[in-house]
Design a protein around this motif. Structure first.
Motif, PDB file in Angstrom:
ATOM      1  N   SER A 134       0.810  -1.219   0.000  1.00  0.00           N
ATOM      2  CA  SER A 134       0.000   0.000   0.000  1.00  0.00           C
ATOM      3  C   SER A 134       0.841   1.267   0.000  1.00  0.00           C
ATOM      4  CB  SER A 134      -0.923   0.017   1.223  1.00  0.00           C
ATOM      5  OG  SER A 134      -0.165   0.196   2.416  1.00  0.00           O
ATOM      6  N   GLY A 135       2.056   1.175   0.557  1.00  0.00           N
ATOM      7  CA  GLY A 135       2.892   2.368   0.678  1.00  0.00           C
ATOM      8  C   GLY A 135       2.425   3.309   1.764  1.00  0.00           C
ATOM      9  N   ASP A 136       1.614   2.801   2.713  1.00  0.00           N
ATOM     10  CA  ASP A 136       1.075   3.697   3.744  1.00  0.00           C
ATOM     11  C   ASP A 136       2.061   3.991   4.866  1.00  0.00           C
ATOM     12  OD1 ASP A 136       0.986   1.160   4.937  1.00  0.00           O
ATOM     13  OD2 ASP A 136      -0.917   1.551   5.970  1.00  0.00           O
ATOM     14  N   ALA A 137       3.143   3.213   4.962  1.00  0.00           N
ATOM     15  CA  ALA A 137       4.110   3.451   6.044  1.00  0.00           C
ATOM     16  C   ALA A 137       4.739   4.836   5.897  1.00  0.00           C
ATOM     17  CB  ALA A 137       5.185   2.378   6.019  1.00  0.00           C
ATOM     18  N   PHE A 138       4.513   5.664   6.888  1.00  0.00           N
ATOM     19  CA  PHE A 138       5.037   7.033   6.963  1.00  0.00           C
ATOM     20  C   PHE A 138       4.495   7.946   5.854  1.00  0.00           C
ATOM     21  CE2 PHE A 138       8.223   4.118   8.734  1.00  0.00           C
ATOM     22  CZ  PHE A 138       8.167   4.537  10.059  1.00  0.00           C
ATOM     23  N   ALA A 160      -2.535   9.109  -2.613  1.00  0.00           N
ATOM     24  CA  ALA A 160      -1.448   8.354  -3.230  1.00  0.00           C
ATOM     25  C   ALA A 160      -1.463   6.903  -2.749  1.00  0.00           C
ATOM     26  CB  ALA A 160      -0.105   9.006  -2.913  1.00  0.00           C
ATOM     27  N   VAL A 161      -1.732   6.701  -1.468  1.00  0.00           N
ATOM     28  CA  VAL A 161      -1.825   5.345  -0.919  1.00  0.00           C
ATOM     29  C   VAL A 161      -2.983   4.599  -1.581  1.00  0.00           C
ATOM     30  CG1 VAL A 161      -2.287   3.971   1.153  1.00  0.00           C
ATOM     31  CG2 VAL A 161      -0.783   5.977   1.288  1.00  0.00           C
ATOM     32  N   ALA A 162      -4.134   5.267  -1.671  1.00  0.00           N
ATOM     33  CA  ALA A 162      -5.300   4.631  -2.285  1.00  0.00           C
ATOM     34  C   ALA A 162      -5.030   4.268  -3.737  1.00  0.00           C
ATOM     35  CB  ALA A 162      -6.505   5.568  -2.182  1.00  0.00           C
ATOM     36  N   ARG A 163      -4.406   5.174  -4.463  1.00  0.00           N
ATOM     37  CA  ARG A 163      -4.110   4.897  -5.871  1.00  0.00           C
ATOM     38  C   ARG A 163      -3.191   3.693  -6.024  1.00  0.00           C
ATOM     39  NH1 ARG A 163      -3.632  10.536  -6.220  1.00  0.00           N
ATOM     40  NH2 ARG A 163      -1.345  10.393  -6.140  1.00  0.00           N
ATOM     41  N   GLN A 164      -2.198   3.605  -5.149  1.00  0.00           N
ATOM     42  CA  GLN A 164      -1.256   2.494  -5.234  1.00  0.00           C
ATOM     43  C   GLN A 164      -1.962   1.164  -5.017  1.00  0.00           C
ATOM     44  OE1 GLN A 164       2.696   3.298  -4.066  1.00  0.00           O
ATOM     45  NE2 GLN A 164       3.005   1.325  -3.051  1.00  0.00           N
ATOM     46  N   VAL A 165      -2.871   1.130  -4.045  1.00  0.00           N
ATOM     47  CA  VAL A 165      -3.624  -0.102  -3.788  1.00  0.00           C
ATOM     48  C   VAL A 165      -4.565  -0.407  -4.948  1.00  0.00           C
ATOM     49  CG1 VAL A 165      -5.342  -1.200  -2.292  1.00  0.00           C
ATOM     50  CG2 VAL A 165      -3.467   0.121  -1.278  1.00  0.00           C
ATOM     51  N   LEU A 166      -5.308   0.590  -5.380  1.00  0.00           N
ATOM     52  CA  LEU A 166      -6.293   0.382  -6.447  1.00  0.00           C
ATOM     53  C   LEU A 166      -5.626  -0.026  -7.755  1.00  0.00           C
ATOM     54  CD1 LEU A 166      -8.595   3.415  -5.607  1.00  0.00           C
ATOM     55  CD2 LEU A 166      -9.165   0.992  -5.325  1.00  0.00           C
ATOM     56  N   ASP A 167      -4.430   0.484  -8.011  1.00  0.00           N
ATOM     57  CA  ASP A 167      -3.707   0.111  -9.231  1.00  0.00           C
ATOM     58  C   ASP A 167      -3.123  -1.293  -9.143  1.00  0.00           C
ATOM     59  OD1 ASP A 167      -4.256   2.578 -10.319  1.00  0.00           O
ATOM     60  OD2 ASP A 167      -2.249   3.420  -9.960  1.00  0.00           O
ATOM     61  N   GLY A 168      -2.870  -1.765  -7.908  1.00  0.00           N
ATOM     62  CA  GLY A 168      -2.180  -3.042  -7.746  1.00  0.00           C
ATOM     63  C   GLY A 168      -3.072  -4.249  -7.549  1.00  0.00           C
ATOM     64  N   HIS A 214      -1.158  -0.730   7.460  1.00  0.00           N
ATOM     65  CA  HIS A 214      -0.749  -0.625   8.862  1.00  0.00           C
ATOM     66  C   HIS A 214      -1.855  -0.038   9.731  1.00  0.00           C
ATOM     67  CE1 HIS A 214       3.071  -1.078   6.758  1.00  0.00           C
ATOM     68  NE2 HIS A 214       3.536  -1.577   7.893  1.00  0.00           N
ATOM     69  N   CYS A 215      -1.851  -0.474  10.978  1.00  0.00           N
ATOM     70  CA  CYS A 215      -2.838  -0.027  11.966  1.00  0.00           C
ATOM     71  C   CYS A 215      -2.105   0.696  13.091  1.00  0.00           C
ATOM     72  CB  CYS A 215      -3.603  -1.241  12.491  1.00  0.00           C
ATOM     73  SG  CYS A 215      -4.950  -0.832  13.602  1.00  0.00           S
ATOM     74  N   THR A 216      -1.282   1.662  12.695  1.00  0.00           N
ATOM     75  CA  THR A 216      -0.401   2.361  13.635  1.00  0.00           C
ATOM     76  C   THR A 216      -0.390   3.841  13.285  1.00  0.00           C
ATOM     77  OG1 THR A 216       0.987   0.376  13.543  1.00  0.00           O
ATOM     78  CG2 THR A 216       1.877   2.268  14.701  1.00  0.00           C
ATOM     79  N   ARG A 217      -1.044   4.650  14.093  1.00  0.00           N
ATOM     80  CA  ARG A 217      -1.200   6.059  13.728  1.00  0.00           C
ATOM     81  C   ARG A 217       0.121   6.801  13.571  1.00  0.00           C
ATOM     82  NH1 ARG A 217      -5.715   8.598  17.698  1.00  0.00           N
ATOM     83  NH2 ARG A 217      -4.657   7.240  19.168  1.00  0.00           N
ATOM     84  N   SER A 218       1.083   6.559  14.452  1.00  0.00           N
ATOM     85  CA  SER A 218       2.316   7.334  14.395  1.00  0.00           C
ATOM     86  C   SER A 218       3.125   7.023  13.143  1.00  0.00           C
ATOM     87  CB  SER A 218       3.174   7.075  15.638  1.00  0.00           C
ATOM     88  OG  SER A 218       3.573   5.716  15.681  1.00  0.00           O
ATOM     89  N   ALA A 219       3.036   5.774  12.651  1.00  0.00           N
ATOM     90  CA  ALA A 219       3.830   5.369  11.495  1.00  0.00           C
ATOM     91  C   ALA A 219       3.046   5.349  10.194  1.00  0.00           C
ATOM     92  CB  ALA A 219       4.426   3.986  11.744  1.00  0.00           C
ATOM     93  N   ALA A 220       1.722   5.404  10.280  1.00  0.00           N
ATOM     94  CA  ALA A 220       0.888   5.349   9.077  1.00  0.00           C
ATOM     95  C   ALA A 220      -0.342   6.230   9.270  1.00  0.00           C
ATOM     96  CB  ALA A 220       0.493   3.908   8.778  1.00  0.00           C
ATOM     97  N   PRO A 221      -0.144   7.551   9.317  1.00  0.00           N
ATOM     98  CA  PRO A 221      -1.245   8.461   9.639  1.00  0.00           C
ATOM     99  C   PRO A 221      -2.302   8.611   8.557  1.00  0.00           C
ATOM    100  CG  PRO A 221       0.726   9.706   9.069  1.00  0.00           C
ATOM    101  CD  PRO A 221       1.144   8.273   9.162  1.00  0.00           C
ATOM    102  N   ALA A 222      -2.021   8.181   7.330  1.00  0.00           N
ATOM    103  CA  ALA A 222      -2.969   8.397   6.232  1.00  0.00           C
ATOM    104  C   ALA A 222      -3.826   7.170   5.922  1.00  0.00           C
ATOM    105  CB  ALA A 222      -2.208   8.810   4.972  1.00  0.00           C
ATOM    106  N   THR A 223      -3.633   6.088   6.652  1.00  0.00           N
ATOM    107  CA  THR A 223      -4.281   4.829   6.298  1.00  0.00           C
ATOM    108  C   THR A 223      -5.801   4.901   6.362  1.00  0.00           C
ATOM    109  OG1 THR A 223      -2.346   3.652   7.129  1.00  0.00           O
ATOM    110  CG2 THR A 223      -4.329   2.356   6.749  1.00  0.00           C
ATOM    111  N   GLU A 224      -6.341   5.471   7.421  1.00  0.00           N
ATOM    112  CA  GLU A 224      -7.799   5.525   7.550  1.00  0.00           C
ATOM    113  C   GLU A 224      -8.423   6.255   6.366  1.00  0.00           C
ATOM    114  OE1 GLU A 224     -11.362   7.540  10.198  1.00  0.00           O
ATOM    115  OE2 GLU A 224      -9.275   7.932  10.723  1.00  0.00           O
ATOM    116  N   ALA A 225      -7.871   7.405   6.017  1.00  0.00           N
ATOM    117  CA  ALA A 225      -8.417   8.172   4.897  1.00  0.00           C
ATOM    118  C   ALA A 225      -8.288   7.396   3.587  1.00  0.00           C
ATOM    119  CB  ALA A 225      -7.707   9.518   4.790  1.00  0.00           C
ATOM    120  N   ALA A 226      -7.189   6.674   3.427  1.00  0.00           N
ATOM    121  CA  ALA A 226      -7.010   5.878   2.212  1.00  0.00           C
ATOM    122  C   ALA A 226      -8.057   4.770   2.117  1.00  0.00           C
ATOM    123  CB  ALA A 226      -5.611   5.284   2.175  1.00  0.00           C
ATOM    124  N   VAL A 227      -8.324   4.115   3.253  1.00  0.00           N
ATOM    125  CA  VAL A 227      -9.306   3.024   3.269  1.00  0.00           C
ATOM    126  C   VAL A 227     -10.696   3.546   2.914  1.00  0.00           C
ATOM    127  CG1 VAL A 227     -10.487   1.376   4.796  1.00  0.00           C
ATOM    128  CG2 VAL A 227      -7.990   1.546   4.820  1.00  0.00           C
TER     129      VAL A 227
END
Length: 242
Positions: A176-180, A186-194, A204-217
């Motif tokens: 996903s490229g969501d780490a950091f 951009a994260v969403a596009r990477q997943v949707l393209d792959g 990742h389910c870690t706010r400090s290291a992956a703050p954009a994951t929720e919005a991407a999901v």
């Protein structure tokens, strides 16, 4: 899955044609299913950072997955379960989720691996078993015998060393490229393209290291459903979508 050749830990990456088996890249599943997996990372030495307020959890993401009714597999470190026992227990009690092992320490099982400290060969099985023990102490249910190598790093020595743990190593075919990352689009596009039928996505389910994951999901889930995809847990992916 059965043990691999010469007693090595088997490795699963994605579902191949026909479902089930030791998924390797290549081929494809006729059914449009995809597994979203979330690593709940916390290394053994990050306790002081957590004590100072850094958040290694992401309850908003978990709540979103519940609202969207997305079956998911959470690869949890034992140290994370110790830091957030109530959350670990709640995730494990929810039939929407299954909890898999991401080691106790989140140290590397082969080197080099993104600068992570390395677990000694003779300590690898103990590290995995220590994580399962942490899950039990936190009251985590819905635990499955799957293991994700920290950083996805492994070699033949690690596969042989982990054979006594009786786990299946689970990798992925979509990063996903969501780490950091801070750009959720951009994260969403990477997943949707792959994503392809039978894909396994690592997030990742870690706010400090992956703050954009929720919005991407928030974008990934409806778009994949619009394309006709159904979300499944890793266990269902291995069994052929169930």
């Amino acid at each position: 899955m059965a043990p691999g050749p010469a007693g090595r830990t088997p490795v699963f990456e994605r579902r191949t044609t026909g479902g089930g088996g030791g998924g390797v890249a290549g081929g494809g599943s006729a059914e449009k299913v995809v597994a979203l997996t979330f690593d709940a990372d916390m290394t053994a030495d990050q306790g002081p950072r957590a004590a100072s307020g850094e958040r290694f959890d992401n309850p908003e993401l978990v709540a979103l997955l519940r609202r969207l009714k997305v079956p998911s597999t959470v690869f949890m470190t034992g140290r994370w379960a110790e830091e957030y026992p109530a959350q670990a227990k709640a995730i494990g009690a929810d039939p929407l989720f299954e909890v898999a092992n991401h080691s106790y320490s989140h140290h590397a099982f082969s080197s080099p691996c993104y600068g992570l400290p390395t677990v000694a060969k003779n300590a690898m099985t103990h590290d995995v078993e220590r994580a399962f023990t942490a899950f039990r102490k936190a009251g985590v249910r819905n635990v499955v015998p799957y293991f994700r190598f920290p950083g996805g790093c492994y070699d033949d020595t690690a596969l042989r060393a982990l054979a006594p743990a009786n786990v299946t190593a689970v990798q992925w075919d979509v990063v996903s490229g969501d780490a950091f990352a801070t750009d959720a689009d951009a994260v969403a596009r990477q997943v949707l393209d792959g994503v392809r039928p039978g894909s396994l996505v690592v997030m990742h389910c870690t706010r400090s290291a992956a703050p954009a994951t929720e919005a991407a999901v928030r974008r990934i889930v409806p778009e994949l459903r619009e394309r006709g995809y159904r979300f499944v847990k890793v266990s269902e992916l291995m069994e052929g979508g169930g």
